[in-house]
Scaffold this motif. Structure first.
Motif, PDB file in Angstrom:
ATOM      1  N   ALA A  21      27.720  28.594  49.438  1.00 17.70           N
ATOM      2  CA  ALA A  21      29.144  29.175  49.302  1.00 17.70           C
ATOM      3  C   ALA A  21      29.436  29.552  47.852  1.00 17.70           C
ATOM      4  N   PHE A  22      28.841  28.969  46.866  1.00 16.90           N
ATOM      5  CA  PHE A  22      28.758  29.387  45.377  1.00 16.90           C
ATOM      6  C   PHE A  22      28.132  30.704  45.255  1.00 16.90           C
ATOM      7  N   LEU A  23      27.019  31.125  45.905  1.00 14.99           N
ATOM      8  CA  LEU A  23      26.095  32.017  45.858  1.00 14.99           C
ATOM      9  C   LEU A  23      27.063  33.446  46.379  1.00 14.99           C
ATOM     10  N   LEU A  24      27.771  33.001  47.843  1.00 12.78           N
ATOM     11  CA  LEU A  24      28.547  34.166  48.170  1.00 12.78           C
ATOM     12  C   LEU A  24      29.476  34.575  47.038  1.00 12.78           C
ATOM     13  N   MET A  25      30.082  33.653  46.378  1.00 13.15           N
ATOM     14  CA  MET A  25      31.081  34.021  45.357  1.00 13.15           C
ATOM     15  C   MET A  25      30.600  34.735  44.155  1.00 13.15           C
ATOM     16  N   ALA A  26      29.028  34.601  44.012  1.00 17.36           N
ATOM     17  CA  ALA A  26      28.511  35.267  42.850  1.00 17.36           C
ATOM     18  C   ALA A  26      28.047  36.749  43.622  1.00 17.36           C
ATOM     19  N   MET A  27      27.784  36.613  44.947  1.00 21.77           N
ATOM     20  CA  MET A  27      27.547  37.951  45.152  1.00 21.77           C
ATOM     21  C   MET A  27      28.829  38.836  45.395  1.00 21.77           C
ATOM     22  N   ALA A  28      30.056  38.350  45.504  1.00 24.18           N
ATOM     23  CA  ALA A  28      31.306  39.080  45.470  1.00 24.18           C
ATOM     24  C   ALA A  28      31.460  39.609  44.175  1.00 24.18           C
ATOM     25  N   TYR A  29      31.192  38.837  43.000  1.00 22.65           N
ATOM     26  CA  TYR A  29      31.223  39.478  41.708  1.00 22.65           C
ATOM     27  C   TYR A  29      30.205  40.717  41.464  1.00 22.65           C
ATOM     28  N   ASP A  30      29.132  40.609  42.246  1.00 22.78           N
ATOM     29  CA  ASP A  30      28.071  41.555  41.930  1.00 22.78           C
ATOM     30  C   ASP A  30      28.563  42.987  42.802  1.00 22.78           C
ATOM     31  N   ARG A  31      29.133  42.665  43.953  1.00 18.89           N
ATOM     32  CA  ARG A  31      29.817  43.648  44.843  1.00 18.89           C
ATOM     33  C   ARG A  31      31.078  44.363  43.742  1.00 18.89           C
ATOM     34  N   TYR A  32      31.943  43.531  43.356  1.00 15.50           N
ATOM     35  CA  TYR A  32      33.116  44.096  42.577  1.00 15.50           C
ATOM     36  C   TYR A  32      32.350  45.040  41.395  1.00 15.50           C
ATOM     37  N   VAL A  33      31.374  44.664  40.672  1.00 15.15           N
ATOM     38  CA  VAL A  33      30.926  45.283  39.481  1.00 15.15           C
ATOM     39  C   VAL A  33      30.280  46.609  40.078  1.00 15.15           C
ATOM     40  N   ILE A  88      30.829  48.420  42.656  1.00 19.90           N
ATOM     41  CA  ILE A  88      31.679  49.191  43.173  1.00 19.90           C
ATOM     42  C   ILE A  88      32.798  49.902  42.223  1.00 19.90           C
ATOM     43  N   CYS A  89      33.389  48.733  41.410  1.00 23.93           N
ATOM     44  CA  CYS A  89      34.425  49.150  40.284  1.00 23.93           C
ATOM     45  C   CYS A  89      34.076  49.505  39.062  1.00 23.93           C
ATOM     46  N   LYS A  90      32.904  49.203  38.759  1.00 21.98           N
ATOM     47  CA  LYS A  90      32.466  49.472  37.253  1.00 21.98           C
ATOM     48  C   LYS A  90      30.953  49.771  37.644  1.00 21.98           C
ATOM     49  N   PRO A  91      30.533  50.845  38.055  1.00 19.79           N
ATOM     50  CA  PRO A  91      29.170  51.280  38.298  1.00 19.79           C
ATOM     51  C   PRO A  91      28.476  51.563  37.076  1.00 19.79           C
ATOM     52  N   LEU A  92      29.070  52.263  36.105  1.00 15.00           N
ATOM     53  CA  LEU A  92      28.396  52.708  34.959  1.00 15.00           C
ATOM     54  C   LEU A  92      28.072  51.413  34.010  1.00 15.00           C
ATOM     55  N   GLN A  93      28.910  50.327  34.266  1.00 12.53           N
ATOM     56  CA  GLN A  93      28.630  49.216  33.250  1.00 12.53           C
ATOM     57  C   GLN A  93      27.805  47.953  33.995  1.00 12.53           C
ATOM     58  N   TYR A  94      27.212  48.271  35.078  1.00  9.95           N
ATOM     59  CA  TYR A  94      26.553  47.574  36.119  1.00  9.95           C
ATOM     60  C   TYR A  94      25.264  46.737  35.348  1.00  9.95           C
ATOM     61  N   ALA A  95      24.293  47.674  34.882  1.00 11.95           N
ATOM     62  CA  ALA A  95      23.404  47.210  34.178  1.00 11.95           C
ATOM     63  C   ALA A  95      23.732  46.152  32.956  1.00 11.95           C
ATOM     64  N   ARG A  96      24.932  46.323  32.431  1.00  9.19           N
ATOM     65  CA  ARG A  96      25.224  45.362  31.261  1.00  9.19           C
ATOM     66  C   ARG A  96      25.998  44.246  31.711  1.00  9.19           C
ATOM     67  N   LEU A  97      26.704  44.497  32.791  1.00  6.39           N
ATOM     68  CA  LEU A  97      27.661  43.158  33.154  1.00  6.39           C
ATOM     69  C   LEU A  97      26.719  42.270  34.137  1.00  6.39           C
ATOM     70  N   VAL A  98      25.706  42.884  34.907  1.00  4.98           N
ATOM     71  CA  VAL A  98      24.814  42.216  35.952  1.00  4.98           C
ATOM     72  C   VAL A  98      23.669  42.235  35.405  1.00  4.98           C
ATOM     73  N   ASN A  99      23.212  41.779  34.050  1.00  2.00           N
ATOM     74  CA  ASN A  99      21.891  41.941  33.677  1.00  2.00           C
ATOM     75  C   ASN A  99      21.230  40.543  33.927  1.00  2.00           C
ATOM     76  N   ARG A 100      19.730  40.494  33.563  1.00  2.00           N
ATOM     77  CA  ARG A 100      18.992  39.440  33.987  1.00  2.00           C
ATOM     78  C   ARG A 100      19.633  38.139  33.603  1.00  2.00           C
ATOM     79  N   GLY A 101      20.261  37.865  32.416  1.00  3.97           N
ATOM     80  CA  GLY A 101      20.867  36.776  31.783  1.00  3.97           C
ATOM     81  C   GLY A 101      21.910  36.186  32.519  1.00  3.97           C
ATOM     82  N   VAL A 102      22.822  37.251  32.926  1.00  3.81           N
ATOM     83  CA  VAL A 102      24.132  37.095  33.854  1.00  3.81           C
ATOM     84  C   VAL A 102      23.709  36.472  35.171  1.00  3.81           C
TER      85      VAL A 102
END
Length: 206
Positions: A10-22, A24-38
Motif C-alpha cells: 500500500a505504501f509502495l503504491l503511494m510512492a509510485m503515485a509520487y513518482d507518476r506525479y513528478v 508528468i507534472c515536473k519532467p524537467l526536475q525528475y532527475a533531481r526530485l526522484v534521485n537515488r537518495g529519494v
C-alpha cells in the motif's frame, strides 16, 4: 507477515503515485526530485511502514488466550478471525485492529484517488497526445490500486462483523489479483502490446 507485506505494498503504491506525479507534472526536475537518495528513502519508508503495521497486529494478537475451538473458516490464518477464537473480551483488541487496518487502508485509498483525480483533471485541457500519454502512464497503476484496495476495504472495513463471501474475496485479494500485477504493468510495454496484437490477429485469421 501477510499484513506486513500488504501494508508495504500500500505504501509502495503511494510512492509510485509520487513518482507518476513528478514524471508528468515536473519532467524537467525528475532527475533531481526522484534521485537515488529519494528512491532509497521511499523504499525504506515503505518497508518500515509495513513492519510497524504488522508488528502492531502481532503485539495485539500474541497474548490472546486461545482455548478452542481452533478451526478457522478460511484458507489462511487471518488476524481478525484469530481474534474471534479468543476466550476473552476482545472488544478493545478488535477496535485497535480495526483502527490499524481499516483506517490505514481507507486513508491510503482516498489519498491515491485524490492524487490521480487531480492529476487526470489537470490534463483535461491538454492535447489528445498529452492526455493519451498521461492516461497510459496512470491507468495501469489505477487498476492495481482498485484491485488491491477494493477487496481489502470489503474485508477489513467492517469491525466486529463477518462479511459474506469472505473466503472467496480473500483468495482473490491474496492470490488472484497479485498474479495479475505483472500482466497489468507489462501491458504498458510497446513491444509486448505489439506482440499481443499480432497473436490476437493471427488467431482471428485462423
Amino acid at each position: 507477515f501477510l499484513h506486513f507485506l500488504g501494508a508495504a505494498e500500500a505504501f509502495l503504491l503511494m510512492a509510485m503515485a509520487y513518482d507518476r506525479y513528478v514524471a508528468i507534472c515536473k519532467p524537467l526536475q525528475y532527475a533531481r526530485l526522484v534521485n537515488r537518495g529519494v528512491c532509497c528513502a521511499l523504499i525504506g519508508a515503505t518497508w518500515a511502514g509495513g513492519f510497524i503495521h504488522g508488528i502492531i497486529l502481532f503485539t495485539l494478537s500474541i497474548h490472546l488466550p486461545l482455548c478452542g475451538p481452533n478451526t478457522l473458516d478460511n484458507f489462511f490464518c487471518d488476524i481478525h478471525q484469530l481474534v474471534k477464537l479468543a476466550c476473552a473480551n476482545t472488544y478493545t483488541v478488535e477496535l485497535l485492529m480495526f483502527l490499524n487496518n481499516a483506517v490505514l487502508i481507507v486513508m491510503c485509498f482516498t489519498l491515491l484517488l485524490i492524487s490521480y483525480t487531480v492529476l487526470l483533471l489537470k490534463f483535461q485541457t491538454q492535447s489528445s497526445k498529452t492526455k493519451n500519454k498521461v492516461a497510459s502512464t496512470c491507468v495501469s497503476h489505477i487498476i492495481v490500486v482498485f484491485l488491491m484496495f477494493g477487496p481489502a476495504i470489503y474485508i477489513y472495513s467492517l469491525p466486529f462483523h463477518t462479511v459474506p463471501m469472505e473466503k472467496v474475496v480473500a483468495v482473490f485479494h491474496t492470490v488472484i489479483f497479485p498474479m495479475t500485477n505483472p500482466m497489468i504493468y507489462t501491458l504498458r510495454n510497446k513491444e509486448i502490446k505489439g506482440l499481443m496484437q499480432k497473436l490476437v490477429s493471427k488467431h482471428l485469421l485462423w
